[in-house]
Design a protein around this motif. Sequence first.
Motif, PDB file in Angstrom:
ATOM      1  N   LYS A 135       0.874  -1.168   0.162  1.00  0.00           N
ATOM      2  CA  LYS A 135      -0.067   0.142   0.049  1.00  0.00           C
ATOM      3  C   LYS A 135       0.996   1.460  -0.066  1.00  0.00           C
ATOM      4  CE  LYS A 135      -3.741  -2.075   2.401  1.00  0.00           C
ATOM      5  NZ  LYS A 135      -4.627  -1.959   3.856  1.00  0.00           N
ATOM      6  N   PHE A 136       2.174   1.033  -0.298  1.00  0.00           N
ATOM      7  CA  PHE A 136       3.256   2.098  -0.023  1.00  0.00           C
ATOM      8  C   PHE A 136       3.301   2.750  -1.193  1.00  0.00           C
ATOM      9  CE2 PHE A 136       7.158   4.312  -0.119  1.00  0.00           C
ATOM     10  CZ  PHE A 136       7.376   5.003   1.424  1.00  0.00           C
ATOM     11  N   GLY A 137       3.039   4.513  -1.025  1.00  0.00           N
ATOM     12  CA  GLY A 137       3.201   5.374  -2.431  1.00  0.00           C
ATOM     13  C   GLY A 137       2.317   4.898  -3.383  1.00  0.00           C
ATOM     14  N   GLY A 138       2.792   4.733  -4.623  1.00  0.00           N
ATOM     15  CA  GLY A 138       1.820   4.546  -5.760  1.00  0.00           C
ATOM     16  C   GLY A 138       1.505   2.855  -5.827  1.00  0.00           C
ATOM     17  N   ASP A 139       1.835   2.231  -4.709  1.00  0.00           N
ATOM     18  CA  ASP A 139       1.495   0.970  -4.769  1.00  0.00           C
ATOM     19  C   ASP A 139       0.187   0.472  -4.400  1.00  0.00           C
ATOM     20  OD1 ASP A 139       4.199   0.512  -5.412  1.00  0.00           O
ATOM     21  OD2 ASP A 139       4.555  -0.776  -3.593  1.00  0.00           O
ATOM     22  N   LYS A 140      -0.509  -0.688  -4.986  1.00  0.00           N
ATOM     23  CA  LYS A 140      -1.965  -0.852  -4.634  1.00  0.00           C
ATOM     24  C   LYS A 140      -2.016  -2.302  -4.168  1.00  0.00           C
ATOM     25  CE  LYS A 140      -6.451  -0.814  -6.941  1.00  0.00           C
ATOM     26  NZ  LYS A 140      -7.177  -0.557  -8.117  1.00  0.00           N
ATOM     27  N   LEU A 141      -2.672  -2.505  -3.207  1.00  0.00           N
ATOM     28  CA  LEU A 141      -3.049  -3.860  -2.606  1.00  0.00           C
ATOM     29  C   LEU A 141      -4.286  -4.500  -3.393  1.00  0.00           C
ATOM     30  CD1 LEU A 141      -2.697  -6.455  -0.994  1.00  0.00           C
ATOM     31  CD2 LEU A 141      -3.840  -5.169   0.778  1.00  0.00           C
ATOM     32  N   GLU A 142      -4.381  -5.335  -4.310  1.00  0.00           N
ATOM     33  CA  GLU A 142      -5.566  -5.586  -5.173  1.00  0.00           C
ATOM     34  C   GLU A 142      -6.119  -7.012  -4.582  1.00  0.00           C
ATOM     35  OE1 GLU A 142      -3.723  -4.475  -9.504  1.00  0.00           O
ATOM     36  OE2 GLU A 142      -3.477  -6.481  -8.705  1.00  0.00           O
ATOM     37  N   LYS A 143      -5.580  -7.897  -4.134  1.00  0.00           N
ATOM     38  CA  LYS A 143      -6.362  -8.981  -3.505  1.00  0.00           C
ATOM     39  C   LYS A 143      -5.615  -9.763  -2.413  1.00  0.00           C
ATOM     40  CE  LYS A 143      -7.866 -10.302  -8.146  1.00  0.00           C
ATOM     41  NZ  LYS A 143      -7.844 -11.408  -9.125  1.00  0.00           N
ATOM     42  N   LYS A 144      -6.266 -10.285  -1.626  1.00  0.00           N
ATOM     43  CA  LYS A 144      -5.461 -11.152  -0.465  1.00  0.00           C
ATOM     44  C   LYS A 144      -6.179 -12.429  -0.202  1.00  0.00           C
ATOM     45  CE  LYS A 144      -7.117  -8.490   3.447  1.00  0.00           C
ATOM     46  NZ  LYS A 144      -6.642  -7.539   4.552  1.00  0.00           N
ATOM     47  N   GLY A 145      -5.699 -13.353   0.409  1.00  0.00           N
ATOM     48  CA  GLY A 145      -6.549 -14.477   1.111  1.00  0.00           C
ATOM     49  C   GLY A 145      -5.746 -15.653   1.925  1.00  0.00           C
ATOM     50  N   ASP A 146      -6.431 -16.585   1.958  1.00  0.00           N
ATOM     51  CA  ASP A 146      -5.475 -17.696   2.908  1.00  0.00           C
ATOM     52  C   ASP A 146      -5.197 -18.809   1.905  1.00  0.00           C
ATOM     53  OD1 ASP A 146      -6.008 -16.430   5.323  1.00  0.00           O
ATOM     54  OD2 ASP A 146      -8.016 -17.147   5.348  1.00  0.00           O
ATOM     55  N   LEU A 147      -4.143 -19.292   2.169  1.00  0.00           N
ATOM     56  CA  LEU A 147      -3.503 -20.548   1.362  1.00  0.00           C
ATOM     57  C   LEU A 147      -4.143 -21.888   2.013  1.00  0.00           C
ATOM     58  CD1 LEU A 147       0.029 -19.581   0.847  1.00  0.00           C
ATOM     59  CD2 LEU A 147      -1.599 -19.563  -0.813  1.00  0.00           C
ATOM     60  N   PRO A 148      -4.405 -22.939   1.308  1.00  0.00           N
ATOM     61  CA  PRO A 148      -4.800 -24.106   1.838  1.00  0.00           C
ATOM     62  C   PRO A 148      -4.201 -24.815   2.945  1.00  0.00           C
ATOM     63  CG  PRO A 148      -4.810 -24.282  -0.471  1.00  0.00           C
ATOM     64  CD  PRO A 148      -4.022 -23.011  -0.147  1.00  0.00           C
ATOM     65  N   GLY A 150      -2.814 -22.996   5.235  1.00  0.00           N
ATOM     66  CA  GLY A 150      -2.777 -22.212   6.515  1.00  0.00           C
ATOM     67  C   GLY A 150      -1.978 -20.766   6.250  1.00  0.00           C
ATOM     68  N   GLY A 151      -1.384 -20.835   5.455  1.00  0.00           N
ATOM     69  CA  GLY A 151      -0.395 -19.359   5.005  1.00  0.00           C
ATOM     70  C   GLY A 151      -1.416 -18.437   4.665  1.00  0.00           C
ATOM     71  N   LYS A 152      -0.800 -17.373   3.954  1.00  0.00           N
ATOM     72  CA  LYS A 152      -1.501 -16.102   3.610  1.00  0.00           C
ATOM     73  C   LYS A 152      -0.824 -15.708   2.093  1.00  0.00           C
ATOM     74  CE  LYS A 152      -3.601 -14.918   7.328  1.00  0.00           C
ATOM     75  NZ  LYS A 152      -5.051 -14.718   7.464  1.00  0.00           N
ATOM     76  N   TRP A 153      -1.906 -15.067   1.330  1.00  0.00           N
ATOM     77  CA  TRP A 153      -1.246 -14.696   0.017  1.00  0.00           C
ATOM     78  C   TRP A 153      -1.832 -13.248  -0.490  1.00  0.00           C
ATOM     79  CZ3 TRP A 153      -4.364 -13.156  -4.142  1.00  0.00           C
ATOM     80  CH2 TRP A 153      -5.812 -13.784  -4.022  1.00  0.00           C
ATOM     81  N   PHE A 154      -1.018 -12.639  -1.166  1.00  0.00           N
ATOM     82  CA  PHE A 154      -1.397 -11.082  -1.336  1.00  0.00           C
ATOM     83  C   PHE A 154      -1.157 -10.832  -2.903  1.00  0.00           C
ATOM     84  CE2 PHE A 154       0.305 -11.831   2.914  1.00  0.00           C
ATOM     85  CZ  PHE A 154      -0.938 -10.836   3.732  1.00  0.00           C
ATOM     86  N   GLN A 155      -1.695 -10.084  -3.442  1.00  0.00           N
ATOM     87  CA  GLN A 155      -1.443  -9.309  -4.824  1.00  0.00           C
ATOM     88  C   GLN A 155      -1.586  -7.957  -5.074  1.00  0.00           C
ATOM     89  OE1 GLN A 155      -3.223 -11.708  -8.229  1.00  0.00           O
ATOM     90  NE2 GLN A 155      -3.118 -10.015  -9.434  1.00  0.00           N
ATOM     91  N   GLY A 156      -0.497  -7.372  -5.529  1.00  0.00           N
ATOM     92  CA  GLY A 156      -0.491  -5.999  -5.413  1.00  0.00           C
ATOM     93  C   GLY A 156      -0.022  -5.388  -7.122  1.00  0.00           C
ATOM     94  N   SER A 157       0.006  -4.202  -7.107  1.00  0.00           N
ATOM     95  CA  SER A 157       0.604  -3.615  -8.358  1.00  0.00           C
ATOM     96  C   SER A 157       1.170  -2.272  -8.061  1.00  0.00           C
ATOM     97  CB  SER A 157      -0.553  -3.262  -9.461  1.00  0.00           C
ATOM     98  OG  SER A 157      -1.274  -2.393  -8.782  1.00  0.00           O
TER      99      SER A 157
END
Length: 204
Positions: A135-148, A150-157
């Motif tokens: 989410k820093f500066g010009g970045d954008k957090l687009e999606k996030k979720g849980d991995l099967p 038990g971990g976490k995943w994130f997608q940004g641009s």
Amino acid sequence: MRHARSSLALAAVLPLSLLACDKDDAKGASGQPSASAPPAPSASAPAAATSASASPSAAASAAAPAPKCPPGLTGNPVPAFCIKLPASYSVREPRISPTKGSISYETGTQTDNLMVSYDSTSIAEQAKDVESELKFGGDKLEKKGDLPGGGKWFQGSHQDYERVVTLVKGPSGLTLKCSFAYQPKNAPPKDAIDACKSIVLPPS
């Protein structure tokens, strides 16, 4: 008189030079990429520090046997994990220690960047850091979720780049952080885009 003028000119230029340096330093500290290079996957602070200061440890990694992984996944010896990679990808010289470090991969292109880092910071703590990064500066957090598992995943641009980050519980109380940055207009193989989501621990 000429000397006085030169001194005044220098006094006027110096603050501007320092301001420019401060701006560049701030950019460097934020880890934000330029439009012409993929955003370098950033590890959490402890792992980043290890990457910068630890001596290369390819010998230690080579001495450890690769774990047996499910079909189609490649084993990493230290720390032990399995990951699905395109056949053309290979490990660069890892920078590792028992408790923190990083493994970067040669992708064959300047527009892709894949790295797995690890340390003992919990997934919950690292998740907060990743969300802040994306989410820093010009970045954008687009999606996030849980991995099967038990971990976490994130997608940004960021500008022309997409970035996928996953946090996975690793061996011996470690947390694995995988980050892959790429240009959608020069899309890599799907195995590369999904690599971070494919990480699992070797079967016990």
